[in-house]
Design an enzyme around this catalytic site. Sequence first.
Site, PDB file in Angstrom:
ATOM      1  N   ASP A  38      76.151   2.207 -44.043  1.00 56.41           N
ATOM      2  CA  ASP A  38      76.413   0.786 -44.280  1.00 56.41           C
ATOM      3  C   ASP A  38      77.507   0.645 -45.358  1.00 56.41           C
ATOM      4  O   ASP A  38      77.490   1.376 -46.353  1.00 56.41           O
ATOM      5  CB  ASP A  38      75.085   0.159 -44.762  1.00 56.41           C
ATOM      6  N   THR A  59      69.416  -5.895 -42.484  1.00 54.60           N
ATOM      7  CA  THR A  59      68.264  -6.394 -43.230  1.00 54.60           C
ATOM      8  C   THR A  59      67.880  -5.412 -44.332  1.00 54.60           C
ATOM      9  O   THR A  59      67.472  -4.285 -44.044  1.00 54.60           O
ATOM     10  CB  THR A  59      67.064  -6.567 -42.266  1.00 54.60           C
ATOM     11  N   ASP A  60      68.019  -5.844 -45.537  1.00 47.94           N
ATOM     12  CA  ASP A  60      67.643  -5.024 -46.683  1.00 47.94           C
ATOM     13  C   ASP A  60      66.709  -5.814 -47.607  1.00 47.94           C
ATOM     14  O   ASP A  60      65.567  -5.437 -47.868  1.00 47.94           O
ATOM     15  CB  ASP A  60      68.922  -4.596 -47.425  1.00 47.94           C
TER      16      ASP A  60
HETATM   17  P1  13P Z   1      70.490  -8.769 -46.941  1.00 50.57           P
HETATM   18  O1  13P Z   1      70.762  -8.634 -48.389  1.00 50.57           O
HETATM   19  O2  13P Z   1      70.515 -10.190 -46.504  1.00 50.57           O
HETATM   20  O3  13P Z   1      69.243  -8.063 -46.505  1.00 50.57           O
HETATM   21  O4  13P Z   1      71.714  -8.078 -46.159  1.00 50.57           O
HETATM   22  C1  13P Z   1      71.777  -6.685 -46.027  1.00 50.57           C
HETATM   23  C2  13P Z   1      73.074  -6.225 -45.493  1.00 50.57           C
HETATM   24  O5  13P Z   1      73.935  -6.969 -45.056  1.00 50.57           O
HETATM   25  C3  13P Z   1      73.303  -4.772 -45.500  1.00 50.57           C
HETATM   26  O6  13P Z   1      74.574  -4.452 -45.050  1.00 50.57           O
HETATM   27  O1  G3H Z   2      74.660  -4.746 -48.085  1.00 55.09           O
HETATM   28  C1  G3H Z   2      74.230  -3.984 -48.919  1.00 55.09           C
HETATM   29  C2  G3H Z   2      72.869  -3.426 -48.895  1.00 55.09           C
HETATM   30  O2  G3H Z   2      71.900  -4.414 -49.094  1.00 55.09           O
HETATM   31  C3  G3H Z   2      72.732  -2.253 -49.804  1.00 55.09           C
HETATM   32  O3  G3H Z   2      72.884  -2.544 -51.122  1.00 55.09           O
HETATM   33  O4  G3H Z   2      74.277  -1.047 -52.554  1.00 55.09           O
HETATM   34  O5  G3H Z   2      72.105  -2.062 -53.389  1.00 55.09           O
HETATM   35  O6  G3H Z   2      72.082  -0.213 -51.713  1.00 55.09           O
HETATM   36  P1  G3H Z   2      72.854  -1.400 -52.285  1.00 55.09           P
HETATM   37 ZN    ZN Z   3      76.071  -5.909 -45.563  1.00 52.05          ZN
END
Ligand code: 13P
Ligand code: G3H
Ligand code: ZN
Length: 311
Positions: A88, A258-259
């Site tokens: 990602d 979705t994170d």
């Molecule tokens: P959220 O923070 O809305 O879960 O989005 C996650 C995301 O876009 C990871 O690439």
């Molecule tokens: O879009 C980003 C993700 O939610 C990951 O974020 O860099 O905190 O792992 P992170």
């Molecule tokens: Zn993202």
Amino acid sequence: MYVNTKDILEKASKEYYAVPAFNINNMEFFHAILDGALEKRAPLIIETSEGAIKYAGNGDIFKGARYFVELVRLFADSVDIPIALHLDHGKHFEYIIAAIKAGYSSVMIDASEEPFEENMEKTKEIVKIAHAAGVSVEAELGQLAGVEDNVSAEESVLVDPDQAKIFVEETGVDFLAPAIGTSHGAFKFKGESKLDYDRLKKVKELTKVPLVLHGASSVLTEYVKMAEEYGADLGGAKGVPEDQIKRCVELGINKVNTDTDLRIAFIAGMRKYLKENPKEFDPRHYLGAGKKLVKEVVMNRLEFLGAAGKA
Ligand code: 13P
Ligand code: G3H
Ligand code: ZN
């Protein structure tokens, strides 16, 4: 089985449903997501940020990338749902190469903060390298507002559909993330969530590739409330309502990142457990309480995005 992300997303694009891509940083989230997908008979995309790779490798990004490939493959190879592993927001060449070398199914090259021509050049280069290794590629056009570890943009810049057409044709990218008004994290909007559906529709018509919605957590009230009841401070948290995401799926979104929703559910479960069990210190128990709620969120997403039963 362990598959190329492209196979999962091309099927979703043809049949107009979406597969959530769930971010993980550790084993517990992975187990919870896997269990949810198996129960729902759904295809699955697991994704890791650059930060997750660094964290899992204890600072060594090659080890971190290998850690996730080994973890995901170990389980994917013995189950009969398709599972892909995706990088990602690949912003640095070394992380993208580490992911490709380790055996990720796909990578994202995120040069969305650069001017259009530079974004196109960088994406083209990664597409060449990744495709030679049988790895598919996601890129982003426009910018999302919001701030996370390695992912930040002060204000949204929405995608230009005509540029999207040129971008996809010139770069040969496999899937595209168009900015249509979402943002990362738990504090997405000050007022109401407003997404640009017309823009999304045009991008799909002009590019015809699987499309990706970033910043797509719904920040579910139930879990925010539970987390707050047991000590969290998440005042002002707001996400994209599920019906708005469903509309995006009707218009051509096939991967829903979705994170945040998983993080909130996990912390709610863990806080509740620790508060109610002050004598407990076995990590399998308090982490297990977080896992249980992550699995609930996963199953709900798989269902409303239309991925349930598609494995
Ligand atoms: P959220 O923070 O809305 O879960 O989005 C996650 C995301 O876009 C990871 O690439
Ligand atoms: O879009 C980003 C993700 O939610 C990951 O974020 O860099 O905190 O792992 P992170
Ligand atoms: Zn993202």
